[in-house]
Design a protein around this motif. Structure first.
Motif, mmCIF file in Angstrom:
data_model
loop_
_atom_site.group_PDB
_atom_site.id
_atom_site.type_symbol
_atom_site.label_atom_id
_atom_site.label_comp_id
_atom_site.label_asym_id
_atom_site.label_seq_id
_atom_site.Cartn_x
_atom_site.Cartn_y
_atom_site.Cartn_z
ATOM 1 N N ILE A 7 27.256 67.568 -63.195
ATOM 2 C CA ILE A 7 27.560 68.696 -62.794
ATOM 3 C C ILE A 7 28.653 69.913 -63.999
ATOM 4 C CG2 ILE A 7 27.615 71.161 -61.435
ATOM 5 C CD1 ILE A 7 26.762 68.809 -59.178
ATOM 6 N N ALA A 8 29.237 69.600 -64.151
ATOM 7 C CA ALA A 8 30.930 69.765 -64.819
ATOM 8 C C ALA A 8 30.474 69.489 -66.748
ATOM 9 C CB ALA A 8 31.941 69.373 -64.968
ATOM 10 N N ALA A 9 29.508 68.552 -67.046
ATOM 11 C CA ALA A 9 28.929 68.806 -68.056
ATOM 12 C C ALA A 9 28.164 69.905 -68.523
ATOM 13 C CB ALA A 9 28.313 67.765 -68.411
ATOM 14 N N ALA A 10 26.788 69.574 -67.249
ATOM 15 C CA ALA A 10 25.606 70.977 -67.077
ATOM 16 C C ALA A 10 26.514 72.140 -67.393
ATOM 17 C CB ALA A 10 24.958 71.061 -66.040
ATOM 18 N N VAL A 11 27.274 72.469 -66.429
ATOM 19 C CA VAL A 11 28.248 73.794 -66.615
ATOM 20 C C VAL A 11 28.768 74.135 -67.948
ATOM 21 C CG1 VAL A 11 29.295 75.435 -65.425
ATOM 22 C CG2 VAL A 11 28.658 73.699 -64.121
ATOM 23 N N LEU A 12 29.134 73.285 -68.616
ATOM 24 C CA LEU A 12 29.628 73.710 -69.664
ATOM 25 C C LEU A 12 28.583 73.464 -70.929
ATOM 26 C CD1 LEU A 12 32.560 70.748 -70.300
ATOM 27 C CD2 LEU A 12 32.925 73.066 -70.538
ATOM 28 N N ALA A 13 27.392 73.424 -70.493
ATOM 29 C CA ALA A 13 26.490 73.616 -71.529
ATOM 30 C C ALA A 13 25.628 75.260 -71.392
ATOM 31 C CB ALA A 13 24.523 72.527 -71.399
ATOM 32 N N ASP A 14 25.860 75.048 -70.040
ATOM 33 C CA ASP A 14 25.972 76.615 -69.279
ATOM 34 C C ASP A 14 26.839 78.068 -70.258
ATOM 35 O OD1 ASP A 14 23.722 76.192 -68.422
ATOM 36 O OD2 ASP A 14 24.040 76.211 -66.755
#
Length: 547
Positions: free
Chosen positions: A202-209
């Protein structure tokens, strides 16, 4: 003759007895008929004489004997026997019993539906997982059972709204956000946070956003991570449940209750006379209605409790027009029963009629107890990949909710007759194969139907089992027990397999003439296929045509 038609014949016999002056009693508009435990006792049985004898002022056997003589004159009834203190055992002639096959085929997907819960409006809440991690094994059981109960209630005529209560407010969400930030920064999650590998994803997805996440002030980092992580996790939950064939009509956000609904709920309950102030806090006097202690609604520091949200949520459901509210809660929620019923009573409702709380027991698969916060949880996505939706849903549905389960994942996957879901699905696939091959041989239902030809012992047994399906559905819905449908399907599959071994639908070879016996047996085969499909559908399990 269907069980419903037989019940109508019994009511007519009662009306005749009253009109003749043989008995004085109010005739019920519904009569229950059941399959006797032993086939030697006939096709159907009813205890209506025992039910009405005291009101009528006559011995039960006398009333039963009067009804038996009248029912014996009904077309399609071969024999009526009075047994024990006043039971009526009814045997249908072959033609009348066999007519059920055509009725089922013509009714198609509607066979088994009933009106026992017609007019009832129900809010059914289940799963209700925190959006701080993937759905795990505990949620899986309630997802399977809750959706099956929804389907049963709908099949019994109720108006049902399936609802997921999303716990997206409170300290847990702040810890979720802080855990995401920690993983994004490559550090350890805070105490009490969420350490699972999914948080890193999820952290990776949040950083992508939000590539600038770690450049924000600390408080803003947590707020942004919490909101974006919540959206990702909620979408993943919804997608997983969709794969599991579980669908909700409403996804209710707890956050919405904190925009004034909690305060309004407190005032409404105060107007009812059940709220009091003590030591700076606001309390609800739930002990007046059986709770073990009174509950705090608003703490002395002005912060609402989870109980306040529960009260506001109950009133919200009431305001949305749901007289009946069913809560499906996990094994660690036994303490909620008294407090939720007390909320119902404090809100002016009848806790015995307006709220129902079901508690599910713990489940293990391959002996592994799981906990989401330990980071080693067995998630629903894992179970779907490992076991599959059909075996998982069926295995969970075939046991009462209040029984702890210890299942073997490898056994659930096996494609053998020892696996109940495979056994039932294989029976359905076999009916499809019989129909397909019979069609290739030129056997067509449209060319003839003579129900009197269904005289073999296995055919009588199979027809009786088919006729019992609507009763099983209605009872399973009333008792909230989907396992009754699963166990019925296993029994029906066994009856079908025995019939298949004894009675041929197709001609032996190309030289055997196709007769009405072949065609009529095809009707029975297809009726069995329909009931198996309908029953599996109620459990959210597919009915494959080939296996």
């Amino acid at each position: 003759m269907t069980p419903e038609q037989l019940a109508e014949a019994i009511i007519a016999a009662l009306d005749q007895a009253v009109a003749a002056g043989d008995v004085t009693v109010e005739v019920p508009r519904e009569v229950r008929v059941e399959r006797p435990r032993s086939r030697e006792h006939g096709d159907w049985s009813t205890n209506i004489a025992l039910q009405l004898a005291k009101k009528a002022g006559v011995p039960p056997r006398d009333l039963a004997t009067n009804l038996a003589s009248r029912l014996a004159e009904v077309q399609g009834v071969a024999a009526v026997d009075v047994a024990g203190p006043g039971f009526l055992n009814i045997t249908l002639d072959a033609a009348s019993a066999g007519e059920l096959a055509r009725s089922i085929v013509e009714a198609a997907e509607t066979f088994g539906t009933n009106e026992t819960m017609q007019g009832r409006v129900i809010n059914l809440e289940f799963v209700s997982a925190n959006p701080t991690g993937p759905l795990h094994i505990g949620h899986t059981r309630w997802a399977a059972l809750g959706d099956a109960i929804r389907r049963l209630l709908l099949a019994s005529g109720a108006e049902v709204t399936a609802e997921h209560y999303t716990n997206d407010a409170g300290n847990q969400m702040d810890l979720f956000g802080a855990s995401i930030v920690a993983r994004a920064a490559g550090t350890e999650v805070p105490e009490g946070g969420y350490p699972g590998d999914y948080v890193t994803e999820i952290a990776a997805a949040v950083l992508a956003d939000r590539p600038d996440l770690l450049d924000l002030p600390e408080a803003e980092q947590i707020e942004v991570a919490k909101e974006l992580g919540y959206r990702h996790q909620l979408a993943q939950m919804q997608q997983t449940l969709d794969t599991f064939n579980v669908h909700f009509d409403v996804w209710f956000s707890e956050r919405t209750l904190h925009d004034g609904a909690v305060e309004q709920a407190v005032e409404r309950l105060r107007e009812q006379g059940h709220v009091f102030d003590q030591e700076g806090a606001v309390w609800l006097r739930t002990t007046d209605f059986g709770d073990d202690r009174d509950r705090v609604l608003i703490r002395a520091n002005g912060v609402p409790t989870y109980f306040a949200s529960d009260a506001a949520y109950y009133l919200n459901k009431k305001d949305r027009g749901f007289p009946e509210k069913i809560y499906l809660l996990g094994a660690d929620h036994h303490g909620y029963i008294g407090r939720l019923k007390a909320i119902s009573a404090c809100a002016g409702d009848d806790p015995e009629a307006n709220i129902e709380i079901l508690i599910g027991q713990l489940i293990t698969i391959a002996g592994a107890r799981m906990g989401k916060r330990r980071g080693n949880a067995l998630y629903l996505t894992d179970l779907l990949e490992w076991i599959g939706s059909d075996p998982l849903r069926y295995s969970l549905a075939r046991f009462p909710a209040d029984s702890p389960l210890d299942l073997d994942g490898e056994e659930m996957r096996k494609r053998s007759n020892d696996n109940p879901v495979f056994y039932v699905q294989y029976a359905h696939a076999r009916t499809c194969n019989v129909a397909r091959l019979a069609g290739e041989d030129g056997v067509s239902r449209d060319d003839g139907f003579d129900p009197s030809l269904l005289a073999h012992e296995t055919e009588a047994t199979l027809l009786a089992a088919l006729g019992d399906f609507p009763r099983v559905v209605a009872q399973a819905a009333t008792l909230r027990e989907p396992h009754r449908v699963a166990r019925y399907l296993e029994s029906l599959a066994a009856s079908f397999h025995r019939w298949y071994d004894e009675c041929r639908v197709r001609p032996m070879d190309e030289h055997e003439e196709i007769t009405d016996l072949h065609r009529t047996r095809l009707w029975l085969n297809d009726a069995t296929r329909q009931v198996l499909a309908n029953g599996l559908g109620l459990l959210g399990v597919t009915a494959p045509e080939r296996m």
